[in-house]
Scaffold this motif. Structure first.
Motif, PDB file in Angstrom:
ATOM      1  N   PHE A  23      23.466  30.470  14.660  1.00  0.00           N
ATOM      2  CA  PHE A  23      23.567  30.527  16.114  1.00  0.00           C
ATOM      3  C   PHE A  23      24.999  30.904  16.531  1.00  0.00           C
ATOM      4  N   LEU A  24      25.106  31.548  17.675  1.00  0.00           N
ATOM      5  CA  LEU A  24      26.411  31.854  18.242  1.00  0.00           C
ATOM      6  C   LEU A  24      26.784  30.679  19.141  1.00  0.00           C
ATOM      7  N   ALA A  25      27.662  29.821  18.659  1.00  0.00           N
ATOM      8  CA  ALA A  25      27.983  28.577  19.356  1.00  0.00           C
ATOM      9  C   ALA A  25      29.489  28.437  19.538  1.00  0.00           C
ATOM     10  N   THR A  26      29.868  27.621  20.510  1.00  0.00           N
ATOM     11  CA  THR A  26      31.282  27.375  20.764  1.00  0.00           C
ATOM     12  C   THR A  26      31.460  26.024  21.426  1.00  0.00           C
ATOM     13  N   THR A  27      32.702  25.610  21.576  1.00  0.00           N
ATOM     14  CA  THR A  27      33.083  24.413  22.315  1.00  0.00           C
ATOM     15  C   THR A  27      34.517  24.596  22.776  1.00  0.00           C
ATOM     16  N   SER A  28      34.972  23.692  23.623  1.00  0.00           N
ATOM     17  CA  SER A  28      36.378  23.688  24.046  1.00  0.00           C
ATOM     18  C   SER A  28      37.087  22.507  23.405  1.00  0.00           C
ATOM     19  N   ALA A  29      38.393  22.594  23.332  1.00  0.00           N
ATOM     20  CA  ALA A  29      39.171  21.573  22.642  1.00  0.00           C
ATOM     21  C   ALA A  29      39.345  20.314  23.485  1.00  0.00           C
ATOM     22  N   HIS A  30      39.605  19.203  22.798  1.00  0.00           N
ATOM     23  CA  HIS A  30      40.003  17.936  23.415  1.00  0.00           C
ATOM     24  C   HIS A  30      38.882  17.189  24.120  1.00  0.00           C
ATOM     25  N   GLY A  31      37.623  17.469  23.792  1.00  0.00           N
ATOM     26  CA  GLY A  31      36.551  16.608  24.236  1.00  0.00           C
ATOM     27  C   GLY A  31      36.030  16.850  25.634  1.00  0.00           C
ATOM     28  N   ALA A  32      35.243  15.867  26.096  1.00  0.00           N
ATOM     29  CA  ALA A  32      34.442  16.027  27.301  1.00  0.00           C
ATOM     30  C   ALA A  32      35.259  16.182  28.574  1.00  0.00           C
ATOM     31  N   LYS A  33      36.454  15.615  28.605  1.00  0.00           N
ATOM     32  CA  LYS A  33      37.211  15.578  29.855  1.00  0.00           C
ATOM     33  C   LYS A  33      38.323  16.625  29.921  1.00  0.00           C
ATOM     34  N   SER A  34      38.278  17.619  29.050  1.00  0.00           N
ATOM     35  CA  SER A  34      39.376  18.590  29.009  1.00  0.00           C
ATOM     36  C   SER A  34      38.901  20.032  29.032  1.00  0.00           C
ATOM     37  N   ALA A  94      23.974  12.958  24.258  1.00  0.00           N
ATOM     38  CA  ALA A  94      23.136  11.995  24.987  1.00  0.00           C
ATOM     39  C   ALA A  94      23.950  10.790  25.445  1.00  0.00           C
ATOM     40  N   ASP A  95      24.940  11.021  26.289  1.00  0.00           N
ATOM     41  CA  ASP A  95      25.716   9.925  26.863  1.00  0.00           C
ATOM     42  C   ASP A  95      26.396  10.421  28.137  1.00  0.00           C
ATOM     43  N   ASP A  96      27.115   9.522  28.804  1.00  0.00           N
ATOM     44  CA  ASP A  96      27.757   9.885  30.072  1.00  0.00           C
ATOM     45  C   ASP A  96      28.794  10.983  29.882  1.00  0.00           C
ATOM     46  N   ASP A  97      29.559  10.904  28.787  1.00  0.00           N
ATOM     47  CA  ASP A  97      30.549  11.947  28.522  1.00  0.00           C
ATOM     48  C   ASP A  97      29.888  13.300  28.327  1.00  0.00           C
ATOM     49  N   GLY A  98      28.746  13.302  27.634  1.00  0.00           N
ATOM     50  CA  GLY A  98      28.029  14.554  27.414  1.00  0.00           C
ATOM     51  C   GLY A  98      27.547  15.167  28.709  1.00  0.00           C
ATOM     52  N   ASP A 143      40.045   9.598  11.111  1.00  0.00           N
ATOM     53  CA  ASP A 143      39.223   8.396  11.215  1.00  0.00           C
ATOM     54  C   ASP A 143      40.040   7.186  10.787  1.00  0.00           C
ATOM     55  N   TYR A 144      40.004   6.141  11.600  1.00  0.00           N
ATOM     56  CA  TYR A 144      40.732   4.905  11.303  1.00  0.00           C
ATOM     57  C   TYR A 144      39.815   3.922  10.574  1.00  0.00           C
ATOM     58  N   SER A 145      40.430   2.949   9.943  1.00  0.00           N
ATOM     59  CA  SER A 145      39.672   1.973   9.157  1.00  0.00           C
ATOM     60  C   SER A 145      38.773   1.104  10.016  1.00  0.00           C
ATOM     61  N   ASP A 146      39.091   0.974  11.312  1.00  0.00           N
ATOM     62  CA  ASP A 146      38.262   0.142  12.191  1.00  0.00           C
ATOM     63  C   ASP A 146      37.096   0.902  12.803  1.00  0.00           C
ATOM     64  N   GLY A 147      36.875   2.144  12.352  1.00  0.00           N
ATOM     65  CA  GLY A 147      35.754   2.929  12.843  1.00  0.00           C
ATOM     66  C   GLY A 147      36.083   3.853  13.999  1.00  0.00           C
ATOM     67  N   LYS A 148      37.254   3.707  14.583  1.00  0.00           N
ATOM     68  CA  LYS A 148      37.653   4.587  15.672  1.00  0.00           C
ATOM     69  C   LYS A 148      38.125   5.931  15.120  1.00  0.00           C
ATOM     70  N   LYS A 149      38.239   6.897  16.015  1.00  0.00           N
ATOM     71  CA  LYS A 149      38.676   8.232  15.599  1.00  0.00           C
ATOM     72  C   LYS A 149      39.598   8.815  16.658  1.00  0.00           C
ATOM     73  N   THR A 150      40.331   9.835  16.273  1.00  0.00           N
ATOM     74  CA  THR A 150      41.130  10.610  17.199  1.00  0.00           C
ATOM     75  C   THR A 150      41.175  12.051  16.713  1.00  0.00           C
ATOM     76  N   VAL A 151      41.250  12.980  17.644  1.00  0.00           N
ATOM     77  CA  VAL A 151      41.371  14.400  17.312  1.00  0.00           C
ATOM     78  C   VAL A 151      42.688  14.889  17.905  1.00  0.00           C
ATOM     79  N   ARG A 152      43.557  15.409  17.051  1.00  0.00           N
ATOM     80  CA  ARG A 152      44.887  15.849  17.471  1.00  0.00           C
ATOM     81  C   ARG A 152      45.083  17.327  17.158  1.00  0.00           C
ATOM     82  N   PRO A 153      45.720  18.072  18.072  1.00  0.00           N
ATOM     83  CA  PRO A 153      45.984  19.493  17.814  1.00  0.00           C
ATOM     84  C   PRO A 153      47.272  19.679  17.016  1.00  0.00           C
TER      85      PRO A 153
END
Length: 382
Positions: free
Chosen positions: A207-218, A238-242, A147-157
């Motif tokens: 719950f048995l839950a999962t996701t894939s890495a790198h967000g909505a477009k990967s 609840a958004d376009d990426d979702g 998390d950056y100080s300006d409120g933005k974020k990034t996820v890195r492997p």
């Protein structure tokens, strides 16, 4: 040639110009470009940089690659012809090219040292470390959220090699989050969400839950084989990426490669704020004083009410019994036990004047009670 092919591939400006020349509409958002290679009303093409090379991926089609592939698809050329045409079009010095450089790979003795170096160099704070495991339970890589100080974020492997820890993906298709549990609990239905935070919140509640890495477009970067033939419910943000993520994952899982029984949660009746996810729902219920059991029951009710998806107009034709059972894992509720289920029709065939109408009317009249009082009866009354 005034410019090398490698230098051309390293230029974002050249790739964008090539896409424009092919007919793409680019309005500043590099993640939602209308593909020039097909009818695209949603803007499914994304541009990204990886290992110093700029590339594109049409998530709604098959087109992907570098600027050479743009030229190849545009002019319908062979690989060698596309290389020559690319250099001829974009290697004449009309666009400023970067000098070919190879970014050194930085290794660190420990994951902690890697994290600290990134925090210092980027003025960020690591707020999550989510491990992804391989099929035998070893850590494949970590998804590190900063998390950056300006409120933005990034996820890195980050993963470990012989030389130490490096900020990059491991080679090959990426494993799904919570993979060991997915493989151990094979008979249980699965909830797919977008992001490790949402998956972890559901896992904490059983719950048995999962996701894939790198967000909505990967989603295409991951190996989904652990879900083959399984019952899967996709819960979008609840958004376009979702919505985009849910569409991509459903296409993957409904394909003949995986043959899953797929449902998608309709979040519109939930009246969620833009961008809200399952974590927001859980937190809101907790703030209302709901117990853990009540929250789990609420989530279960939403999952149970999700509508099943159909894999296109020919989905009713199945090649194997396994495919049929995957799409219809349970029989419909009986109306007349042993004779008739919801959505079915039944013919009563007998000679004239044998009280067929009376028999049918009697069974229809008794059908609501039959679900509860006549479950053990497998034949009509004499």
């Amino acid at each position: 040639m005034q410019s090398s092919l490698s230098a051309i591939k390293q230029s974002k400006e050249i790739l964008l110009q090539a896409l424009r020349d092919a007919g793409a509409a680019i309005n500043g958002d590099l993640n939602h470009i209308r593909s020039p290679f097909r009818e695209d009303q949603t803007g499914s093409l994304a541009v990204f940089e990886r290992d110093g090379v700029w590339a594109f991926k049409d998530h709604g089609g098959n087109a992907h690659g570098t600027v050479v592939d743009v030229v190849k698809n545009r002019f319908q050329l062979s690989d060698s012809e596309a290389v020559k045409r690319t250099v001829a079009l974009y290697g004449n010095g009309s666009i400023s090219l970067p000098k070919p450089t190879k970014t050194p790979r930085e290794f660190y003795p420990t994951l902690d040292e890697l994290v600290v170096n990134f925090e210092r160099s980027k003025n960020a704070k690591c707020t999550r470390r989510d491990p992804y495991y391989d099929s035998v339970g070893n850590v494949s890589f970590y998804a590190l959220r900063f998390d950056y100080s300006d409120g933005k974020k990034t996820v890195r492997p980050a993963h470990s090699e012989s030389d130490g820890w490096i900020l990059a993906d491991p080679s090959g298709a990426l494993p799904l989050f919570n993979l060991p549990a997915l493989m151990q609990r094979r008979s249980e239905p699965i909830i797919v969400v977008e992001g490790e935070k949402c998956a972890a919140a559901l896992i904490e509640r059983g719950f048995l839950a999962t996701t894939s890495a790198h967000g909505a477009k990967s989603s295409q970067k991951s190996d989904w084989s652990a879900l083959a033939g399984r019952i899967v419910t996709i819960w979008p943000d609840a958004d376009d990426d979702g919505r985009f993520y849910a569409e991509c994952v459903s296409k993957i899982l409904l394909s003949s490669k995986y043959v899953c029984a797929v449902k998608t949660v309709d979040i519109s009746p939930l009246n969620l704020a833009d961008g809200a996810d399952v974590v927001d729902i859980i937190n809101e219920l907790g703030n209302e004083g709901k117990t853990g059991e009540e929250i789990a029951a609420y989530i279960n009710a939403i999952v149970d009410g999700a509508a099943p998806l159909i894999a296109g107009p020919r989905a009713a034709r199945y090649k194997t019994v396994r495919e049929l059972i995957a799409h219809y894992p349970q029989m419909r509720e009986p109306v007349i036990h042993g004779l008739l289920r919801l959505g079915e029709t039944m013919n009563i065939i007998a000679p004239p004047k044998t009280k067929k109408s009376f028999l049918g009317a009697r069974r229809i009249h008794r059908a609501p009670l039959a679900r509860f009082q006549y479950r053990a009866r497998a034949r009509l009354d004499p």
